[in-house]
Scaffold this motif. Sequence first.
Motif, PDB file in Angstrom:
ATOM      1  N   ASP A 293       0.682  -1.086  -0.359  1.00 19.96           N
ATOM      2  CA  ASP A 293       0.166   0.057   0.172  1.00 19.96           C
ATOM      3  C   ASP A 293       1.026   0.620  -0.108  1.00 19.96           C
ATOM      4  O   ASP A 293       0.561   2.151  -0.456  1.00 19.96           O
ATOM      5  N   GLY A 294       1.948   1.665   0.461  1.00 16.70           N
ATOM      6  CA  GLY A 294       2.805   2.018   0.780  1.00 16.70           C
ATOM      7  C   GLY A 294       4.036   2.714  -0.857  1.00 16.70           C
ATOM      8  O   GLY A 294       3.455   3.274  -1.185  1.00 16.70           O
TER       9      GLY A 294
ATOM     10  N   ASN B  98      -1.096  -5.235  -0.693  1.00 13.40           N
ATOM     11  CA  ASN B  98      -1.299  -5.950   0.956  1.00 13.40           C
ATOM     12  C   ASN B  98      -1.765  -4.692   1.022  1.00 13.40           C
ATOM     13  O   ASN B  98      -1.044  -3.880   1.870  1.00 13.40           O
TER      14      ASN B  98
ATOM     15  N   ASN C 134      -1.313  -2.897   4.547  1.00 14.11           N
ATOM     16  CA  ASN C 134      -1.435  -3.459   6.072  1.00 14.11           C
ATOM     17  C   ASN C 134      -1.544  -1.981   6.814  1.00 14.11           C
ATOM     18  O   ASN C 134      -1.060  -2.277   7.612  1.00 14.11           O
TER      19      ASN C 134
ATOM     20  N   GLN D  28       0.705   0.071   6.905  1.00 18.61           N
ATOM     21  CA  GLN D  28       1.998   0.439   7.423  1.00 18.61           C
ATOM     22  C   GLN D  28       3.013   1.019   6.204  1.00 18.61           C
ATOM     23  O   GLN D  28       3.035  -0.396   5.156  1.00 18.61           O
ATOM     24  N   ARG D  29       3.998   1.292   6.218  1.00 19.73           N
ATOM     25  CA  ARG D  29       5.189   1.347   5.257  1.00 19.73           C
ATOM     26  C   ARG D  29       6.266   1.059   5.991  1.00 19.73           C
ATOM     27  O   ARG D  29       5.916   0.794   6.962  1.00 19.73           O
TER      28      ARG D  29
ATOM     29  N   VAL E  20       0.728   4.709   6.610  1.00 20.20           N
ATOM     30  CA  VAL E  20       0.663   4.717   4.759  1.00 20.20           C
ATOM     31  C   VAL E  20       0.185   6.387   5.062  1.00 20.20           C
ATOM     32  O   VAL E  20      -0.421   7.002   4.438  1.00 20.20           O
TER      33      VAL E  20
ATOM     34  N   LYS F  24       0.955  -5.272   9.108  1.00 21.42           N
ATOM     35  CA  LYS F  24       1.969  -5.531   8.453  1.00 21.42           C
ATOM     36  C   LYS F  24       3.188  -6.861  10.329  1.00 21.42           C
ATOM     37  O   LYS F  24       2.979  -6.433  11.193  1.00 21.42           O
TER      38      LYS F  24
HETATM   39 MG    MG Z   1       2.415  -1.429   3.729  1.00 21.44          MG
END
Ligand code: MG
Length: 907
Positions: free
Chosen positions: A236-237, A264, A266, A268-269, A274, A400
């Motif tokens: 997603d990031g 995906n 989650n 988060q990056r 994100v 994540k």
């Molecule tokens: Mg991510």
Amino acid sequence: MLFDGSIHQLPDTDPGETEEWLDSLDAVVEVQGKTRARYLLSRLLERARASQVSFPATVSTPYINSISSEYEPWFPGDEHLERRIRAYIRWNAAVMVVRANTKAEGIGGHLSTFASSASLYEIGFNHFFKGKDSGTPGDHVYFQGHAAPGVYARAFLERRLNEDDLDAFRREIGRHGRGLSSYPHPRLMPDFWEFPTVSMGLGPLTALYQARFNRYLLNRKIDDTSASRVWAFLGDGECDEPETLGSISLAAREQLDNLVFVVNCNLQRLDGPVRGNGKIIQELEATFRGAGWNVIKVIWGSKWDELLARDTSGALLNKMNTTVDGEFQRYTVEDGNYIRENFFGPDPRLREMVSHLSDEDLQNLPRGGHDYRKLYAAYRAAIENTGSGRPTAILCKTVKGWTLGDDIEGRNATHQIKKMTDAQLKTLRDRLHLNEEISDADLEAEDPPYYRPPVDSVEYQYMIERRRALGGAMPRRTTTVRKAISLPSDEVFKEFETGSGEQSVSTTMGFTRLLRNLARDKDFGERVVPIIPDEARTFGMDSLFRELKIYASQGQKYEPVDHDMLLKYAEASDGQILEEGITEAGSLASFIAAGTSYATRGVPMVPFYTFYSMFGFQRVGDLIWQAADARARGFLLGATAGRTTLHGEGLQHQDGHSLVLASTVPACRAYDPAFAYEVATIVREGIKEMYGESLSDVFYYLTLYNENYPMPVMPESSDSNKSIVEQIMQGLYLWKSAPTAKHRASILFSGSAHSAASAAAAELLERYGVGCELWSATSYKLLREQALEVERWNRLHPEQQERQPLVTELLDGGAGPIVAVSDFMRIVPEQVARFVPSRSFTPLGTDGMGRSDTRSALRRHFEIDAPHIVVAVLHELAKSGEIKSEVVGEAIKRHGIDPEMAFALHQ
Ligand SMILES: [Mg+2]
Ligand SMILES: Cc1ncc(C[n+]2csc(CCOP(=O)(O)OP(=O)(O)O)c2C)c(N)n1
């Protein structure tokens, strides 16, 4: 959102009726609330769609799964076995990274990306990804780069890799180079990885163009790719990269229903959330839907179904819709009580809804991306979407670091965690229910153990059987040819050997003619893939439109404005030219798809991607690097090359450094040809090198110029041991020997600089008694690489007879100074200067930023015109005492060179 005021411009044919509908709506909002009103409107829209009332689709839907539980298909797999297999893979993936970092501090690797996406991949491996064993091209799967440990872990279970291999994760030196590459790199693991993905954004972009190229091959009847699907897994990031989303409208326009993006989400990056303050899934849904994609959201796991079914007031849905991602991330790290108090608690209806659930139950309400049934339903729907003409984006909400324990799951630092303590490993083992397979004692050993079920276990048999049914192991890169290519006949190249007579032409025109000849070749022709980003007219390639046609999946639905002209804009569904529009990145992605087709589907194709040379290496350098990693073969043509040959365009357009950038790419054969016969020779030999016997995984970069001059006849070889072809290909050859004269010098030219070099040689002879040899330097990169190799050999074989680099052999024994001139920066010829130690070597080039003016003004400004070459030669002769320095001064004056003129480099 839908109307933006435009409604008031439409005719209202029955105002009374309109008023009744509006009043009804007002009443619903007032009495039953906005949620109810939204529901009714959604139902109306659904009914309208069913009744074929065309209406723009809304771009976002509520924050729930797109497929409701009653529409989920039967799950055909063995749930229990698949869970066990996933647990083994999860374990080995984590252990592999941990062991690597225990052995070599800081070697890196990622635990939490794959931990979040294990189910995303396993559903694919067990039920969807088609291999190539049946002799078809199979599916093309782009794995998220940082999830590589999970892919290795599965290959280990399948016995494609062994323990030693896993222990060689990120240790690629030694073991005959048989380590496991950090990320998917076909350059490093040519039997395993097919598609390099780790530079964020390039995976999705190249996947998209791969799906398009499958259609191109199908429409051109070169290969039946109708059953091949492209799956791209991305973060997603990663969607923040312009390359990720920048081309998605093309996928819808081209009706690529053979393309599936699995994102995906989650939340988060690398550094943090994100979209902490927003909702990435909603944002992506709107973006993809707006671009015409089919979007399937997989947000909630099955345990939420029961709660949603009881959400008659819409309070839960409202909470889901209004909770931002930063809060959702927080819920993953907090306990059940926190969730009860903060997610459900504030609203008494929600508190009541979960009163029967324990805190642990609340903590274990999973996200959809960890629920294989939900994922299966989504993938199935994506497959069934084939025929709709719409590509699919599956947006899966995950955690994540899922299953990796409280210290890692959902933490902001999770991306960078590479080590686990014994206690953390124990927690992981318990969480994965691997107590029987891995004992406490095992965990106390120096290294945590890998685990794989024996060959006769049901788990092993199951996973192997699944892959067998789906066409074999994945990922697997093979270069088995399914449809052989035959090389072009010599006739194609012949005309360029005789020159253009009196006619002035450019190397670009020469190349265009060559490209047409190649495309006309009886056998080879169909494999030619001309690629151009909206620049054909600039390069005079519009002459190819009518003959080769522009590929347009829908054909040409209109009569073009220039229909009665010879050079008309002709599109066809089996057109050969990929006229990409203004996207250098997309064009490069097409280049990669075509240039790797020999491996991806065993159908060698030969891309010729012609672009504005300034917008090549500089603009899409990372994609060119990716092409090298992907082992792409083909030709990159940097047209309108040179900082002075392209004269009117100025600073942003004039390329004086792509050859410097090309020198950094090992797999690139970079040439700067001056004449049409050189271009033709390099292309012919290049095709042989890449597609003939040696099958080298390299690509060629040729500069092409737009300056017209009579193209000379191909000269005889100046070396009795080598043909002229070999001489051109080696990077440097004597083009004209020196006339007898008092003094001697060598002038090396490349590309368009040859005319200044010839003019300087003439003046030097006439006026100063200097006989100059003229050398055509077609490739300093190649000369340098050869010299470096020899230099290294000499260093490592001190007791053997020294060898000479080619460039030394050719130039070092000559007489007088060497002046090397090109339309590129001085560093280009300078690459070989130190290999000619006994002669002075003066590079002349175009250091500095470009500007608009005439060619002659620019060449004076950059000091690469004939007078400057003359001065450079004379200056060196004066330095060596052959002539007086006053002679140099006189030349400077006579040519009106201002010695105090500011240096172009600093401007
Ligand atoms: Mg991510
Ligand atoms: C072009 C580029 N920039 C930066 C990175 C470094 N990088 C690697 S992973 C990552 C974060 C990835 O986040 P996301 O796409 O959400 O993947 P996740 O691991 O969360 O699944 C970053 C910034 C990279 N690989 N490529």
